[in-house]
Design a protein around this motif. Sequence first.
Motif, PDB file in Angstrom:
ATOM      1  N   ASP A 109      -8.335  -6.496 -10.589  1.00 42.61           N
ATOM      2  CA  ASP A 109      -9.451  -6.726  -9.677  1.00 42.61           C
ATOM      3  C   ASP A 109      -9.546  -5.591  -8.661  1.00 42.61           C
ATOM      4  OD1 ASP A 109     -11.420  -7.673  -8.032  1.00 42.61           O
ATOM      5  OD2 ASP A 109     -10.582  -9.680  -7.805  1.00 42.61           O
ATOM      6  N   LEU A 110     -10.571  -4.753  -8.791  1.00 45.76           N
ATOM      7  CA  LEU A 110     -10.810  -3.652  -7.857  1.00 45.76           C
ATOM      8  C   LEU A 110     -12.085  -3.891  -7.065  1.00 45.76           C
ATOM      9  CD1 LEU A 110      -9.890  -0.553 -10.089  1.00 45.76           C
ATOM     10  CD2 LEU A 110      -8.401  -2.001  -8.687  1.00 45.76           C
ATOM     11  N   ARG A 111     -12.442  -5.174  -6.866  1.00 40.55           N
ATOM     12  CA  ARG A 111     -13.639  -5.495  -6.085  1.00 40.55           C
ATOM     13  C   ARG A 111     -13.344  -5.467  -4.590  1.00 40.55           C
ATOM     14  NH1 ARG A 111     -15.119 -11.163  -8.336  1.00 40.55           N
ATOM     15  NH2 ARG A 111     -12.845 -11.266  -8.168  1.00 40.55           N
ATOM     16  N   SER A 112     -12.254  -6.083  -4.176  1.00 35.32           N
ATOM     17  CA  SER A 112     -11.852  -6.084  -2.765  1.00 35.32           C
ATOM     18  C   SER A 112     -10.411  -5.609  -2.669  1.00 35.32           C
ATOM     19  CB  SER A 112     -11.973  -7.487  -2.176  1.00 35.32           C
ATOM     20  OG  SER A 112     -13.322  -7.903  -2.132  1.00 35.32           O
ATOM     21  N   PRO A 113     -10.078  -4.839  -1.628  1.00 37.52           N
ATOM     22  CA  PRO A 113      -8.706  -4.352  -1.495  1.00 37.52           C
ATOM     23  C   PRO A 113      -7.708  -5.510  -1.449  1.00 37.52           C
ATOM     24  CG  PRO A 113     -10.156  -3.216   0.030  1.00 37.52           C
ATOM     25  CD  PRO A 113     -10.958  -4.339  -0.543  1.00 37.52           C
ATOM     26  N   GLN A 114      -6.650  -5.373  -2.220  1.00 36.09           N
ATOM     27  CA  GLN A 114      -5.578  -6.366  -2.228  1.00 36.09           C
ATOM     28  C   GLN A 114      -4.331  -5.722  -1.631  1.00 36.09           C
ATOM     29  OE1 GLN A 114      -5.109  -7.792  -6.226  1.00 36.09           O
ATOM     30  NE2 GLN A 114      -7.297  -8.070  -6.511  1.00 36.09           N
ATOM     31  N   LEU A 115      -3.779  -6.375  -0.631  1.00 37.61           N
ATOM     32  CA  LEU A 115      -2.641  -5.803   0.080  1.00 37.61           C
ATOM     33  C   LEU A 115      -1.368  -5.821  -0.764  1.00 37.61           C
ATOM     34  CD1 LEU A 115      -3.160  -7.362   3.602  1.00 37.61           C
ATOM     35  CD2 LEU A 115      -3.228  -4.934   3.039  1.00 37.61           C
ATOM     36  N   PRO A 116      -0.592  -4.760  -0.712  1.00 38.62           N
ATOM     37  CA  PRO A 116       0.751  -4.810  -1.298  1.00 38.62           C
ATOM     38  C   PRO A 116       1.657  -5.586  -0.346  1.00 38.62           C
ATOM     39  CG  PRO A 116       0.427  -2.711  -0.201  1.00 38.62           C
ATOM     40  CD  PRO A 116      -0.884  -3.453  -0.096  1.00 38.62           C
ATOM     41  N   ASP A 117       2.662  -6.241  -0.876  1.00 35.34           N
ATOM     42  CA  ASP A 117       3.630  -6.914  -0.021  1.00 35.34           C
ATOM     43  C   ASP A 117       4.715  -5.904   0.331  1.00 35.34           C
ATOM     44  OD1 ASP A 117       5.419  -8.477   1.314  1.00 35.34           O
ATOM     45  OD2 ASP A 117       5.347 -10.157  -0.093  1.00 35.34           O
ATOM     46  N   ILE A 118       4.590  -5.322   1.513  1.00 38.61           N
ATOM     47  CA  ILE A 118       5.564  -4.323   1.953  1.00 38.61           C
ATOM     48  C   ILE A 118       6.403  -4.888   3.104  1.00 38.61           C
ATOM     49  CG2 ILE A 118       4.607  -2.139   1.146  1.00 38.61           C
ATOM     50  CD1 ILE A 118       3.626  -3.702   4.458  1.00 38.61           C
ATOM     51  N   GLY A 119       6.533  -6.225   3.091  1.00 34.47           N
ATOM     52  CA  GLY A 119       7.356  -6.865   4.104  1.00 34.47           C
ATOM     53  C   GLY A 119       6.634  -7.911   4.928  1.00 34.47           C
ATOM     54  N   ALA A 440     -12.136  -0.604  -5.064  1.00 32.12           N
ATOM     55  CA  ALA A 440     -11.119  -0.956  -4.071  1.00 32.12           C
ATOM     56  C   ALA A 440      -9.738  -0.627  -4.622  1.00 32.12           C
ATOM     57  CB  ALA A 440     -11.221  -2.436  -3.718  1.00 32.12           C
ATOM     58  N   LEU A 441      -8.842  -0.278  -3.727  1.00 36.18           N
ATOM     59  CA  LEU A 441      -7.469   0.041  -4.131  1.00 36.18           C
ATOM     60  C   LEU A 441      -6.653  -1.244  -4.137  1.00 36.18           C
ATOM     61  CD1 LEU A 441      -6.964   3.253  -1.979  1.00 36.18           C
ATOM     62  CD2 LEU A 441      -7.832   3.067  -4.316  1.00 36.18           C
ATOM     63  N   SER A 442      -6.146  -1.590  -5.281  1.00 39.41           N
ATOM     64  CA  SER A 442      -5.424  -2.856  -5.423  1.00 39.41           C
ATOM     65  C   SER A 442      -3.933  -2.647  -5.232  1.00 39.41           C
ATOM     66  CB  SER A 442      -5.689  -3.466  -6.810  1.00 39.41           C
ATOM     67  OG  SER A 442      -4.909  -4.617  -7.000  1.00 39.41           O
ATOM     68  N   GLY A 443      -3.396  -3.245  -4.169  1.00 37.80           N
ATOM     69  CA  GLY A 443      -1.960  -3.223  -3.963  1.00 37.80           C
ATOM     70  C   GLY A 443      -1.285  -4.444  -4.537  1.00 37.80           C
ATOM     71  N   GLY A 444      -2.089  -5.344  -5.092  1.00 33.00           N
ATOM     72  CA  GLY A 444      -1.548  -6.592  -5.621  1.00 33.00           C
ATOM     73  C   GLY A 444      -1.031  -6.499  -7.043  1.00 33.00           C
TER      74      GLY A 444
END
Length: 470
Positions: A109-119, A440-444
Amino acid sequence: MTDTSWTADLARQSGPKYLALVRALREGIRKGDLAPGAKLPTVRDLAWRLGVTPGTVARGYQIATQEGLLQAVVGRGTFVSTQSRRMGPTETLYTMASRDPALDENVVDLRSPQLPDIGQSEALKRAMIAAADDIGWHYLEYPGLKRDEYCRQAALSWFSEYTDFDAITADDLVLTHGGQNGINVVMQCCLRGERPVIHAEALAYPGFRHAARLNRAEMRAVAIDDEGMIPEALDAACRRHGGQLVCVTPDAQNPTAGRMQMARRHALVEVARRHDLQIIEDDCYTAPVTGLASLRTLAPERCWHITSLSKSISAGMRFGIVVAPEGMGEAGRLTAQHSYFGLSRPVTDIMARLFESGEALDLKHRAQAEMGRRLQMLLQALGDQELGWQSGLSFVWLTLPLGWRASAFVRMAEAEGVLLRAADEYVLQDGQAPNAVRIALSGGVSEERFRQAVETLKRLLERMPDHLLV
């Protein structure tokens, strides 16, 4: 039966004729001049009667139909609705795709940015546990106008990187349930009259138009270029339509990723003062610090700066901050109180701890660094394309090669397991969409899955559009 007696006097109304027709239809139905079930004249007949183009009538009918005033029956015509008016919004802020990434592991999914879990998860857990230890009598009371002051004071640290925000105090802040709620609070505070006018960029965050509709306001599109909203176009729009509010994204224009330079910012503020417009400055993507003065600094008497933690720390916490104009913080908090009393005590306790510990800013920087790596992957793969981007920003604007249609490209990408947003999702109701998409850049997802998704887009772009199936 066709209602041949009804007519509309469009000459007495200001603004575009198609909107004047919508207002006339509303008034005719409200007064009973147009009875439920009455068949309206055909587009061509009414256009001839009113002395306008068929396109004007067609657009007016379309908007009235979307509002539930009219019903269009294929092969029979257009009728005054016989059903109860639909209450509330008619569109979702977030549209689910036919292929759900939560159910299909082959979809990215590159529609909305998904945050990576970096803590964030661990930081939120620690803050929740600490907040639970302090539960006491204050959890039995309403939030109140003053009881979130401790969180507002802590939230000032979020602006510590911006040298031009040194003068703001906790009294200037309004805490909201995210950025979208902040937009609604500002509109509820500023708008007046039956159909107030709001100006926004011709390509803009869809939440602006949804909030305007919820607040019974009319949106007017203002032309943009590489720096965002064009001041001369805003001036012309104000002269033609009036207006009470203008919505802009000067640091990271959504969706084009443009940035407004200082000369443009000063010119825009001058127009806002000339026409007595309030300004919504949307900074919910928390673009990296640029050193450029914010509109809130240039126009402290009329600018509402809105930011959020959704794109940098946690979308699920629903935490946003509005920096109100000078002396308007109390009015903003009163508006919030009338809407939802204030943020719940658990949310303000958790967020105050993240701000006071310095973890909030640290998490934002780490998330931006992770998104930066993904941005570099995308630029390396699609660097030969026409791209709009900023370092540290979590989306890219792709203008498609000649021959491509955005709708076709989005459909083909979805068939390959990559979800995108076409430009038409950012266009106001009467605007024209360029052939472009936002990525969107997906960090998920893992870096490998993200790389594969970008390679899929690259392969699609290398195919000639006329090779696609119709």
